[in-house]
Design a protein around this motif. Structure first.
Motif, PDB file in Angstrom:
ATOM      1  N   ASN A 193      -6.127   0.884   1.891  1.00  0.00           N
ATOM      2  CA  ASN A 193      -5.410   2.157   1.931  1.00  0.00           C
ATOM      3  C   ASN A 193      -5.677   2.911   3.229  1.00  0.00           C
ATOM      4  N   ARG A 230      -2.959   3.884   6.352  1.00  0.00           N
ATOM      5  CA  ARG A 230      -2.769   5.281   6.746  1.00  0.00           C
ATOM      6  C   ARG A 230      -3.302   5.559   8.160  1.00  0.00           C
ATOM      7  N   ALA A 287       0.821  -1.213   0.000  1.00  0.00           N
ATOM      8  CA  ALA A 287       0.000   0.000   0.000  1.00  0.00           C
ATOM      9  C   ALA A 287       0.853   1.260   0.000  1.00  0.00           C
ATOM     10  N   TYR A 307      -9.557  -2.128  -2.066  1.00  0.00           N
ATOM     11  CA  TYR A 307      -8.414  -1.217  -2.019  1.00  0.00           C
ATOM     12  C   TYR A 307      -8.633  -0.031  -1.082  1.00  0.00           C
ATOM     13  N   GLN A 308      -9.801   0.578  -1.146  1.00  0.00           N
ATOM     14  CA  GLN A 308     -10.041   1.759  -0.299  1.00  0.00           C
ATOM     15  C   GLN A 308      -9.860   1.418   1.178  1.00  0.00           C
ATOM     16  N   ARG A 327      -5.218  -1.674  -7.274  1.00  0.00           N
ATOM     17  CA  ARG A 327      -5.929  -0.475  -6.825  1.00  0.00           C
ATOM     18  C   ARG A 327      -7.322  -0.336  -7.430  1.00  0.00           C
TER      19      ARG A 327
END
Length: 209
Positions: free
Chosen positions: A84, A88, A23, A80-81, A75
Motif C-alpha cells: 500500500n 501511494r 492496491a 500489504y502495508q 489486505r
C-alpha cells in the motif's frame, strides 16, 4: 519515479503494475478486467501468470465466479502495508513537499505540481515540475526565499529520483499571465495539482488585470 505506475519504481515489470492496480481498488477483478486497467499494455496471459504467482504466495486472493475467477489484494497479508505504501508513492511525495513548504519562514502564496508528473505521465527521466507563486511583498532576490526554493528543489529530487524544476512567479505575474492569455494558464487550469496554499481555481479564475 514512475508517476503513472509508482509501484514499478520499486517492483519493476508486470508484478509491480498488477499490484498497483489491485492496491487502488477493493473491487474484485477478473484477470482480463485487470489487464484492461493497466496504464501500459499487458497481455491477459502475462497478467494471469502474475496473478497465479501472487495467489500462490498468498498476496492475492482468488474466488470462483462461474467460469471465471475474481482477484483481490489480501489486505490481511503481512506484505500489504508495504504494498500500500508503494502504491501511494506519489501521494507520499506530495505530502513531503507540503510538509517542507509549510515550514518555510517566508510562506509561498501557492505551490502546485504541473506538467507530465501532474498528468500521471512522467517516468524516471521526466522532470518533476513545481510552480511556486511568490507573494507580491516578497522580493525575488530575498536570500531567505531563494534558500527555500533551492532546498525544496534539492530535497524533491532526492525524494523522487526525478530532477526537480521550479518555475516561480509572483502573484502579480500570475495576473499578467491571465491578462495576456498565456498558454501556460490553460495548462495549469487543466492539469495543476495543488500542494499547498491557494488552489489553481482560486488564483487562475480571477479577473485579468
Amino acid at each position: 519515479m514512475e508517476f503513472p505506475e509508482p509501484m514499478s519504481s520499486v517492483v519493476p515489470g508486470l508484478h509491480g503494475r498488477v499490484l498497483g492496480v489491485l492496491a487502488r481498488t477493493e473491487r474484485p477483478l477478473t484477470g482480463r478486467a485487470l489487464a484492461g486497467l493497466l496504464r501500459s499494455p499487458g497481455s491477459p496471459s502475462g497478467v494471469q501468470k502474475v496473478l497465479d504467482d501472487l495467489v500462490t504466495n498468498g498476496v492475492v486472493v482468488a474466488e470462483p465466479a462461474g467460469r471465471a475467477r475474481l482477484y483481490t489484494l489480501n489486505r490481511q497479508h503481512v506484505a500489504y502495508q508495504a504494498i500500500n505504501q508503494l502504491a501511494r508513492l506519489r501521494e507520499s511525495l506530495l505530502d513531503r513537499i507540503r510538509e517542507e513548504a509549510n515550514s518555510w519562514a517566508v510562506p509561498a502564496k501557492a505551490i502546485w505540481l504541473f506538467g507530465s508528473s501532474a498528468r500521471g505521465q512522467g517516468g524516471p527521466d521526466s522532470d518533476l515540475d513545481l510552480l511556486i507563486v511568490r507573494p507580491d511583498d516578497v522580493d525575488d532576490s530575498d536570500p531567505r526565499w531563494l534558500r527555500q526554493l533551492e532546498t525544496l528543489s534539492a530535497q524533491a529530487s532526492l525524494w523522487s529520483g526525478n530532477s526537480c524544476e521550479v518555475v516561480e512567479y509572483s502573484d502579480q505575474e500570475i495576473r499578467d499571465l491571465i491578462s495576456h492569455g498565456e498558454r501556460l494558464v490553460a495548462e495549469l487550469r487543466r492539469d495543476a495539482v495543488p500542494i499547498t496554499g491557494s488552489t489553481p481555481r482560486q488564483l487562475l479564475n480571477r479577473k485579468a488585470g
